[in-house]
Motif scaffolding. Structure first.
Motif: not given
Length: 310
Positions: A6-14, A70-82
């Motif tokens: 899932f760390n790849l999501l951050i790179a994908l978003d960038a 979708r990638a942007r929202n996934a990263v932001l949602d993950a940060r909100t959860v944590l």
């Protein structure tokens, strides 16, 4: 089945936001070679090239284009959860950079007070003021800024809006100008002098010109500048009339050498608002930022806050 990294999501978003390996590397504080290796891994995982060469630039593939939001929202949602809940948020220990997209006038009028208020409560927070050459919801939707402050325009139905204060335009001239100190300036006197106009887009027309046009009149625009501070500087050193929001003039040191007067006709009221994307609605740190911005505006503009709610 092995879970994906899932760390790849951050790179994908960038990568999808920057559309550039070098830009994504700078965004994540990585080397270009490390980001290139990550792109290779993402290509293997997704089965799509994601970024392809187009001349000297890179462009997104159709799959990458459709996945960007979708990638942007996934990263932001993950940060909100944590992130901690509101009750657990310790503002004094909050470490975060908030980006506010505002014009120069807001920075000069409210920036010092807002920075001081934030520093007093959250010394580890940094406020980054981003320029606002045009109105666009792109920056909020892409998560590139936390707040946008200004006059509401068509930003999309999902964008959250909170009015901060109402304002009005006044005419401003230098001390010693023939119009300085007059109890009331007539329409004829107003259009008899040249004008300096603050406009980001290089278009001089506005509410004043609309009001004059209804009377079959027009003013002579001698100069156009990018912001209100520049307009005041020109008015201070010339016989030109500047058009400035009353609240901005009252918060600047420039008012000591300038004279304001009420316009001899009615124009529509200006409402200054703060805008944010709904993904940040429940974020406790973002909510604190919005409350702080509101508090500073109320304190600095008590006469211009009446009737504002929301």
């Amino acid at each position: 089945m092995t879970d994906p990294d899932f760390n790849l999501l951050i790179a994908l978003d960038a990568l999808l936001t920057e559309a550039s390996v070098a830009g994504a590397a700078r965004r994540l504080n990585l080397s270009t070679s490390a980001m290139s290796r990550t792109l290779s891994r993402l290509r293997e995982v997704t089965g799509d090239p994601l970024l392809v060469r187009a001349g000297r630039n890179m462009v997104l593939t159709p799959y990458a284009q459709s996945s960007r939001e979708r990638a942007r929202n996934a990263v932001l949602d993950a940060r909100t959860v944590l992130q901690p809940s509101t009750s657990e948020l310790n503002i004094a220990q909050l470490e975060r950079v908030f980006t506010l997209r505002v014009n120069d006038g807001f920075i000069e009028a409210f920036g010092p007070q807002l920075i001081a208020a934030v520093a007093a409560m959250a010394p580890e927070v940094c406020l980054r003021f981003s320029p606002k050459p045009e109105k666009s919801s792109h920056f909020l939707r892409e998560g590139l800024v936390d707040l946008e402050i200004g006059v509401l325009s068509n930003m999309g139905p999902e964008i959250r809006v909170q009015a901060l204060y109402r304002d009005r335009f006044v005419g401003v001239v230098r001390h010693g100008h023939p119009l300085a100190g007059k109890a009331q300036v007539s329409v004829e006197e107003y259009i008899a002098w040249g004008h300096v106009v603050a406009t980001r887009r290089g278009q001089p027309s506005g509410p004043v010109d609309e009001a004059l046009a209804e009377m079959g009149l027009a003013r002579k625009i001698v100069s156009m500048v990018p912001g209100f501070p520049s307009a005041l500087a020109v008015a201070k050193a010339s016989d030109l009339i500047a058009l400035i929001p009353a609240s901005f003039l009252s918060q600047t040191e420039n008012s000591a050498r300038l004279q304001a007067f009420d316009l001899p006709f009615k124009t529509r009221t200006i409402t200054i608002s703060q805008l944010w994307h709904p993904r940040m609605e429940a974020d406790p740190a973002h909510r604190w930022l919005r409350q702080t911005v509101m508090a500073v505006c109320q304190k600095q503009c008590p006469d211009y806050h009446a009737g504002i709610s929301g």
